[in-house]
Design an enzyme around this catalytic site. Structure first.
Site, PDB file in Angstrom:
ATOM      1  N   ASP A   1      47.011  34.950  41.471  1.00  0.00           N
ATOM      2  CA  ASP A   1      46.380  34.766  40.176  1.00  0.00           C
ATOM      3  C   ASP A   1      47.165  33.722  39.375  1.00  0.00           C
ATOM      4  O   ASP A   1      48.396  33.755  39.347  1.00  0.00           O
ATOM      5  CB  ASP A   1      46.342  36.092  39.410  1.00  0.00           C
ATOM      6  N   ILE A   2      46.444  32.780  38.738  1.00  0.00           N
ATOM      7  CA  ILE A   2      47.108  31.761  37.923  1.00  0.00           C
ATOM      8  C   ILE A   2      47.615  32.399  36.634  1.00  0.00           C
ATOM      9  O   ILE A   2      46.847  33.058  35.919  1.00  0.00           O
ATOM     10  CB  ILE A   2      46.141  30.611  37.601  1.00  0.00           C
TER      11      ILE A   2
ATOM     12  N   GLU B   1      40.087  33.278  38.300  1.00  0.00           N
ATOM     13  CA  GLU B   1      41.214  32.498  38.825  1.00  0.00           C
ATOM     14  C   GLU B   1      41.985  33.273  39.890  1.00  0.00           C
ATOM     15  O   GLU B   1      43.102  32.901  40.262  1.00  0.00           O
ATOM     16  CB  GLU B   1      42.156  32.094  37.689  1.00  0.00           C
TER      17      GLU B   1
END
Length: 228
Positions: free
Chosen positions: A105-106, A148
């Site tokens: 996950d960003i 994301e």
């Protein structure tokens, strides 16, 4: 008045003429019939040819629709359902005794997206997916889980080997430097790893990797941890 005597050869010639004249309509009918049949055959063949063209076109459209349903339009990674199906098919065919799931996950993506706009956020997602493809190539199955969040299936390795393969810090630096123009904002990634044994359920492994990722989110971000 004496009767006119007709020579035998004259009788034969007249008979030939009569037969020829009497059969001409039949020959004309036969020619017309042949032309009609040829025309019908040509029409049927054209219909069949057109049907094949339509079938091919429909097949291509169906295949394109199928591919569009499998692959995310924006970043070119498998959608969640397609990722799950691909992994399960691979496991059934290859029967790997060990594998891992990496859930990524960003970090702070919402802030980044809101600060620079959705177009810039979309570019970040594209670069993220490109970096994953370059990093793993044909070694893994990669998908977009949602937003994301990305998920990676790597067969034939354990958790520690997956970490070494991922090279998390180097990956994060490369990823951030590729897409960030504003030097005051650094984009990093948090991730979690879980092992997937032969008898383990994929859903369970994904959930465990997701839990490990959230643990890292709460404890510093910018890194990857193994679920234990």
């Amino acid at each position: 008045m004496p009767e006119k005597i007709i020579a035998p050869q004259d009788i034969h010639l007249k008979r030939q003429k009569f037969v020829k004249e009497s059969t001409r309509p039949l020959e004309d009918q036969w020619k017309e019939t042949r032309r009609f049949v040829a025309g019908r055959i040509e029409a049927v063949e054209m219909q069949r040819f057109s049907a094949r063209i339509v079938a091919v076109a429909n097949g291509e459209i169906a295949e394109q629709a199928k591919e569009k349903a499998r692959v995310d339009d924006l970043i070119g990674l498998l959608r969640r359902g397609a990722f799950v199906n691909s992994v399960e098919e691979y496991r059934q065919m290859k029967l790997p005794s060990r594998a891992v799931i990496i859930f990524l996950d960003i970090d702070n993506f919402k802030v980044y997206n809101d600060s620079f706009g959705h177009n810039v956020g979309d570019e970040a997602l594209k670069k993220f997916s490109q970096a994953l493809k370059q990093k793993f190539g044909g070694k893994a199955i990669i998908g977009r889980w949602g937003g994301e969040e990305m998920v990676v299936f790597i067969p034939g390795v354990n958790a520690q080997e997956a970490l070494e393969l991922f090279e998390e810090q180097k990956f994060n630096v490369e990823f951030a430097s590729e897409i960030i123009e504003n030097k005051n904002f650094n984009l990093t990634v948090s991730g979690g790893v879980s092992e997937l044994g032969y008898n383990d359920k994929l859903e369970t492994a994904v959930n465990l990797a997701d839990a490990a990722m959230y643990f890292k989110k709460k404890h510093g971000k910018n890194g990857i941890v193994v679920y234990e």
